[in-house]
Motif scaffolding. Structure first.
Motif, PDB file in Angstrom:
ATOM      1  N   VAL A 108      37.569  26.918  38.023  1.00  0.00           N
ATOM      2  CA  VAL A 108      38.338  28.363  38.097  1.00  0.00           C
ATOM      3  C   VAL A 108      38.016  29.051  36.728  1.00  0.00           C
ATOM      4  O   VAL A 108      37.778  30.280  36.880  1.00  0.00           O
ATOM      5  CB  VAL A 108      39.742  28.125  38.618  1.00  0.00           C
ATOM      6  CG1 VAL A 108      40.404  29.415  38.514  1.00  0.00           C
ATOM      7  CG2 VAL A 108      39.869  27.647  40.046  1.00  0.00           C
ATOM      8  N   THR A 132      34.381  30.141  36.203  1.00  0.00           N
ATOM      9  CA  THR A 132      34.055  31.240  37.062  1.00  0.00           C
ATOM     10  C   THR A 132      34.538  32.438  36.563  1.00  0.00           C
ATOM     11  O   THR A 132      34.078  33.532  36.666  1.00  0.00           O
ATOM     12  CB  THR A 132      34.424  30.912  38.402  1.00  0.00           C
ATOM     13  OG1 THR A 132      33.714  29.725  38.881  1.00  0.00           O
ATOM     14  CG2 THR A 132      34.093  31.998  39.345  1.00  0.00           C
ATOM     15  N   THR A 133      35.918  32.408  36.225  1.00  0.00           N
ATOM     16  CA  THR A 133      36.709  33.591  35.759  1.00  0.00           C
ATOM     17  C   THR A 133      35.813  34.175  34.376  1.00  0.00           C
ATOM     18  O   THR A 133      35.824  35.394  34.115  1.00  0.00           O
ATOM     19  CB  THR A 133      38.097  33.267  35.482  1.00  0.00           C
ATOM     20  OG1 THR A 133      38.604  32.865  36.569  1.00  0.00           O
ATOM     21  CG2 THR A 133      38.912  34.438  34.963  1.00  0.00           C
ATOM     22  N   ARG A 140      36.260  41.792  39.470  1.00  0.00           N
ATOM     23  CA  ARG A 140      37.046  40.939  38.567  1.00  0.00           C
ATOM     24  C   ARG A 140      38.450  40.825  39.254  1.00  0.00           C
ATOM     25  O   ARG A 140      38.938  41.806  39.812  1.00  0.00           O
ATOM     26  CB  ARG A 140      37.318  41.543  37.288  1.00  0.00           C
ATOM     27  CG  ARG A 140      35.978  41.329  36.485  1.00  0.00           C
ATOM     28  CD  ARG A 140      36.112  42.252  34.910  1.00  0.00           C
ATOM     29  NE  ARG A 140      37.179  41.754  34.504  1.00  0.00           N
ATOM     30  CZ  ARG A 140      37.695  42.103  33.134  1.00  0.00           C
ATOM     31  NH1 ARG A 140      36.731  43.250  32.581  1.00  0.00           N
ATOM     32  NH2 ARG A 140      38.729  41.507  32.517  1.00  0.00           N
ATOM     33  N   LEU A 141      39.060  39.828  38.977  1.00  0.00           N
ATOM     34  CA  LEU A 141      40.308  39.389  39.644  1.00  0.00           C
ATOM     35  C   LEU A 141      41.523  39.742  38.709  1.00  0.00           C
ATOM     36  O   LEU A 141      41.179  39.585  37.551  1.00  0.00           O
ATOM     37  CB  LEU A 141      40.587  37.988  39.960  1.00  0.00           C
ATOM     38  CG  LEU A 141      39.419  37.452  41.332  1.00  0.00           C
ATOM     39  CD1 LEU A 141      39.493  35.857  41.546  1.00  0.00           C
ATOM     40  CD2 LEU A 141      39.657  38.259  42.798  1.00  0.00           C
ATOM     41  N   GLU A 180      46.355  36.706  40.087  1.00  0.00           N
ATOM     42  CA  GLU A 180      45.435  36.083  40.952  1.00  0.00           C
ATOM     43  C   GLU A 180      44.723  34.771  40.448  1.00  0.00           C
ATOM     44  O   GLU A 180      44.609  33.886  41.114  1.00  0.00           O
ATOM     45  CB  GLU A 180      44.325  37.245  41.446  1.00  0.00           C
ATOM     46  CG  GLU A 180      44.810  38.289  42.232  1.00  0.00           C
ATOM     47  CD  GLU A 180      43.671  39.330  42.798  1.00  0.00           C
ATOM     48  OE1 GLU A 180      43.986  39.981  43.778  1.00  0.00           O
ATOM     49  OE2 GLU A 180      42.741  39.417  41.994  1.00  0.00           O
ATOM     50  N   VAL A 181      44.007  34.959  39.213  1.00  0.00           N
ATOM     51  CA  VAL A 181      43.540  33.660  38.741  1.00  0.00           C
ATOM     52  C   VAL A 181      44.772  32.769  38.631  1.00  0.00           C
ATOM     53  O   VAL A 181      44.520  31.429  38.963  1.00  0.00           O
ATOM     54  CB  VAL A 181      43.094  34.032  37.142  1.00  0.00           C
ATOM     55  CG1 VAL A 181      42.380  32.985  36.691  1.00  0.00           C
ATOM     56  CG2 VAL A 181      41.784  35.031  37.512  1.00  0.00           C
ATOM     57  N   ASP A 184      45.440  31.107  41.677  1.00  0.00           N
ATOM     58  CA  ASP A 184      44.462  30.163  42.040  1.00  0.00           C
ATOM     59  C   ASP A 184      44.394  29.047  41.575  1.00  0.00           C
ATOM     60  O   ASP A 184      44.220  27.641  42.026  1.00  0.00           O
ATOM     61  CB  ASP A 184      43.035  30.971  41.681  1.00  0.00           C
ATOM     62  CG  ASP A 184      42.034  30.625  42.842  1.00  0.00           C
ATOM     63  OD1 ASP A 184      41.795  29.140  42.754  1.00  0.00           O
ATOM     64  OD2 ASP A 184      41.242  31.224  43.310  1.00  0.00           O
ATOM     65  N   GLN A 216      46.705  29.792  46.625  1.00  0.00           N
ATOM     66  CA  GLN A 216      46.135  31.010  46.722  1.00  0.00           C
ATOM     67  C   GLN A 216      46.038  31.581  48.304  1.00  0.00           C
ATOM     68  O   GLN A 216      46.397  32.642  48.766  1.00  0.00           O
ATOM     69  CB  GLN A 216      44.915  31.459  45.948  1.00  0.00           C
ATOM     70  CG  GLN A 216      43.644  30.758  46.421  1.00  0.00           C
ATOM     71  CD  GLN A 216      43.591  29.454  45.955  1.00  0.00           C
ATOM     72  OE1 GLN A 216      44.286  28.811  45.476  1.00  0.00           O
ATOM     73  NE2 GLN A 216      42.374  29.002  46.362  1.00  0.00           N
ATOM     74  N   ASP A 271      40.134  33.693  46.813  1.00  0.00           N
ATOM     75  CA  ASP A 271      39.779  32.694  46.020  1.00  0.00           C
ATOM     76  C   ASP A 271      38.931  33.351  44.802  1.00  0.00           C
ATOM     77  O   ASP A 271      38.070  34.099  44.961  1.00  0.00           O
ATOM     78  CB  ASP A 271      38.839  31.514  46.579  1.00  0.00           C
ATOM     79  CG  ASP A 271      39.577  31.124  47.809  1.00  0.00           C
ATOM     80  OD1 ASP A 271      40.788  30.911  47.770  1.00  0.00           O
ATOM     81  OD2 ASP A 271      38.995  30.698  48.844  1.00  0.00           O
ATOM     82  N   VAL A 272      39.008  32.504  43.641  1.00  0.00           N
ATOM     83  CA  VAL A 272      38.143  33.166  42.638  1.00  0.00           C
ATOM     84  C   VAL A 272      36.674  32.695  42.849  1.00  0.00           C
ATOM     85  O   VAL A 272      35.643  33.592  42.508  1.00  0.00           O
ATOM     86  CB  VAL A 272      38.271  31.984  41.112  1.00  0.00           C
ATOM     87  CG1 VAL A 272      37.293  32.519  40.079  1.00  0.00           C
ATOM     88  CG2 VAL A 272      39.910  32.622  40.612  1.00  0.00           C
ATOM     89  N   ASP A 273      36.334  31.711  43.723  1.00  0.00           N
ATOM     90  CA  ASP A 273      35.054  31.444  44.153  1.00  0.00           C
ATOM     91  C   ASP A 273      35.522  30.439  45.481  1.00  0.00           C
ATOM     92  O   ASP A 273      35.939  29.274  45.242  1.00  0.00           O
ATOM     93  CB  ASP A 273      34.271  30.484  43.198  1.00  0.00           C
ATOM     94  CG  ASP A 273      32.722  30.207  43.470  1.00  0.00           C
ATOM     95  OD1 ASP A 273      32.693  30.636  44.583  1.00  0.00           O
ATOM     96  OD2 ASP A 273      31.947  29.956  42.661  1.00  0.00           O
TER      97      ASP A 273
END
Length: 80
Positions: free
Chosen positions: A38, A41-42, A54-55, A59-60, A63, A68, A75-77
């Protein structure tokens, strides 16, 4: 046909353990890799602005708890 091996391994790992011990062992094994994925990816989303949406920080952080989906946060991914 799906591979039954991962499910069987999870079931066999609970033999001889209390539910609490099983839960703790799963968290210790799963969360560090999930957190890394996570956060990686962020960082990629931040490093390449404008390519992906971008989240928000909230949210991150949500996640990172794996909760989430029940909260309606994307989802982040989606892969994990």
């Amino acid at each position: 046909m799906p591979n039954p091996l991962p499910s069987a391994c999870a079931l066999f790992s609970c033999w001889g353990r209390t539910p609490r011990q099983f839960f703790v062992s799963r968290v210790i094994r799963l969360y560090p890799a999930y957190w890394f994925a996570v956060l990686f990816t962020t960082a990629a989303l931040i490093a390449v602005p404008g390519v992906w949406e971008r989240l928000r920080l909230r949210e991150v952080l949500l996640d990172l708890t794996m909760l989430q989906s029940g909260s309606g946060v994307p989802d982040v991914d989606g892969v994990y």
